[in-house]
Design an enzyme around this catalytic site. Structure first.
Site, mmCIF file in Angstrom:
data_model
loop_
_atom_site.group_PDB
_atom_site.id
_atom_site.type_symbol
_atom_site.label_atom_id
_atom_site.label_comp_id
_atom_site.label_asym_id
_atom_site.label_seq_id
_atom_site.Cartn_x
_atom_site.Cartn_y
_atom_site.Cartn_z
ATOM 1 N N TYR A 33 40.873 42.928 41.105
ATOM 2 C CA TYR A 33 40.792 42.026 42.250
ATOM 3 C C TYR A 33 42.076 42.138 43.071
ATOM 4 O O TYR A 33 43.181 42.163 42.509
ATOM 5 C CB TYR A 33 40.621 40.570 41.769
ATOM 6 C CG TYR A 33 40.724 39.559 42.882
ATOM 7 C CD1 TYR A 33 39.583 39.134 43.555
ATOM 8 C CD2 TYR A 33 41.957 39.052 43.281
ATOM 9 C CE1 TYR A 33 39.679 38.224 44.599
ATOM 10 C CE2 TYR A 33 42.061 38.145 44.320
ATOM 11 C CZ TYR A 33 40.912 37.736 44.980
ATOM 12 O OH TYR A 33 41.006 36.848 46.017
ATOM 13 N N GLU A 70 40.189 40.299 51.321
ATOM 14 C CA GLU A 70 39.987 40.361 49.872
ATOM 15 C C GLU A 70 39.122 41.555 49.478
ATOM 16 O O GLU A 70 38.145 41.870 50.151
ATOM 17 C CB GLU A 70 39.297 39.058 49.446
ATOM 18 C CG GLU A 70 39.017 38.923 47.976
ATOM 19 C CD GLU A 70 38.151 37.694 47.696
ATOM 20 O OE1 GLU A 70 38.702 36.619 47.452
ATOM 21 O OE2 GLU A 70 36.914 37.828 47.729
#
Ligand code: GDP
Ligand code: MN
Length: 379
Positions: free
Chosen positions: A101, A189
């Site tokens: 992530y 993101e």
């Protein structure tokens, strides 16, 4: 403003972030054609403003163009978190060796962009943050210097041990920072940031939220807004120049000024009610704004009573009263309305409302208690 994945991907690619090619479509036939052009196994992905599409069945692997069309017919029209899927993205499927992530948000506390990276990617990052926060590495970036090379490397080392992957990830983090600052984003993101079995580091998802304040000077970004994917009441409010946010409660609120609106919502909660919305009609008073505000609030079936809380300064309370009268002439309002107003031209405002049989209050506590009592009686 949220971007769809297919829109965010274009910003990522322009910054050089490695991502598989792909295309967006709104029918199974188009999906089949894209899958044929790409060849091999593809992924068909729902394009909605919601995370967790994978878990909801909105991301499907398809081994052939026919399977891709079949997956598309199941995903298109599907509801994910209350949003209807109108478009899908088709990309060649990547082989995944690991999922990480990488996110960057504007952090109000440190007043800086803050990176968050974790080798535990792919799944809900909120869950990782809640249960195993030690698996997330944070770094606040000083906007005067930007993300320095050694900082990018330090973050990348928390994700990978292979030096080539570390270098690749460091470059991607720098590019993610460029997308963020170059487009006035409040969030950029990548989840998942994957490694492939042959060692490449690739972004398989793109999430971008643009700060609404950026849109006036960036018409190219403003044009990416997809109103069909947004809350209808918020779309109507934006068109009417009202600051409006839909909430879960049943007390509709019409207030002038953001501070008073916050105080009003607090007081509604204090007396045991739940606000149905945040609505700021703004400083200048224009009866038309009041009419639009009432239209938007009464369209919400959850609203059981409406509270006006107007502090007359630049806002003239008689204008607001005229707006209420005009609205009630234009359409039927089935729920009770409590009006509290004080300040500029209040005597006139009280008279205007009396002329249609409404008695306004001047005390804020009294008005909030009255409206909370009304919703409780309605329940
Ligand atoms: P989200 O659930 O809405 O965040 O959608 P994502 O785009 O992140 O996809 C969800 C999950 O689908 C990912 O975490 C992957 O596990 C899987 N996935 C997405 N793209 C691919 C792909 O190209 N190949 C494989 N094997 N899995 C994928
Ligand atoms: Mn994702």
């Amino acid at each position: 403003m949220n971007l769809h994945e297919y829109q965010g991907r274009n910003l990522f690619k322009a910054a050089g972030i490695p991502m598989p090619d792909g295309d967006v479509a709104s029918s199974p036939t188009e999906v089949e054609a894209i899958a044929r052009r790409l060849g091999g196994t593809v992924v068909v992905k729902a394009q909605v403003h919601a995370g967790g599409r994978g878990k909801a069945g909105g991301v499907k692997l398809a081994k052939s163009p026919a399977e891709a069309a079949e997956a598309a017919s199941r995903i298109l029209g599907m509801q994910i978190k209350g949003l209807t899927v109108q478009k899908v993205l088709v990309v060649p499927a990547a082989d995944i060796a690991s999922e990480a992530y990488a996110g960057l948000i504007m952090d109000r506390e440190s007043q800086r962009p803050v990176f968050m990276v974790s080798a535990a990617g792919g799944i809900d990052i909120e869950e990782v943050a809640a249960k195993t926060p030690e698996k997330i590495t944070r770094l606040a970036v000083d906007p005067r210097y930007g993300l320095l090379p050694h900082q990018a490397q330090t973050l990348a080392f928390t994700l990978y041990s292979d030096i080539n992957q570390v270098r690749a990830a460091a470059r991607i983090l720098e590019q993610l920072y460029q997308v963020f600052t170059g487009n006035g984003a409040s969030l950029t993101e990548i989840n998942p940031l994957v490694t492939t079995p042959d060692g490449k580091v690739v972004a398989l998802d793109a999430k971008v939220v643009i700060d609404d304040n950026e849109l006036d000077r960036r018409p190219d970004l403003a044009a990416l807004r997809d109103e069909s994917a947004e809350e209808p009441s918020e779309v109507a409010a934006r068109r009417a120049n009202l600051t409006f946010i839909k909430l879960e409660g049943n007390v509709g609120c019409v207030v002038n000024g953001a501070g008073l609106a916050m105080a009003t919502m607090d007081l509604v909660k204090y007396y045991g009610g739940e606000p149905a919305n945040f609505l700021d009609i703004g400083g200048s008073s224009n009866p038309e704004k009041v009419v639009n505000a009432l239209k938007i609030i009464t369209a919400d079936p959850a609203v059981k009573a409406i509270l006006f809380n107007i502090f007359g300064g630049i806002t003239r309370t008689d204008d607001v009263a005229n707006g209420i009268v005009a609205a009630l002439k234009q359409f039927k309002v089935d729920v009770p309305i409590v009006v509290r107003l004080t300040g500029t031209n209040e005597a006139e405002a009280f008279k205007i409302l009396e002329s249609i049989g409404m008695k306004a209050l001047s005390d804020m506590d009294e008005a909030v208690r009255a409206v909370v009592k009304l919703v409780k009686e309605a329940a």
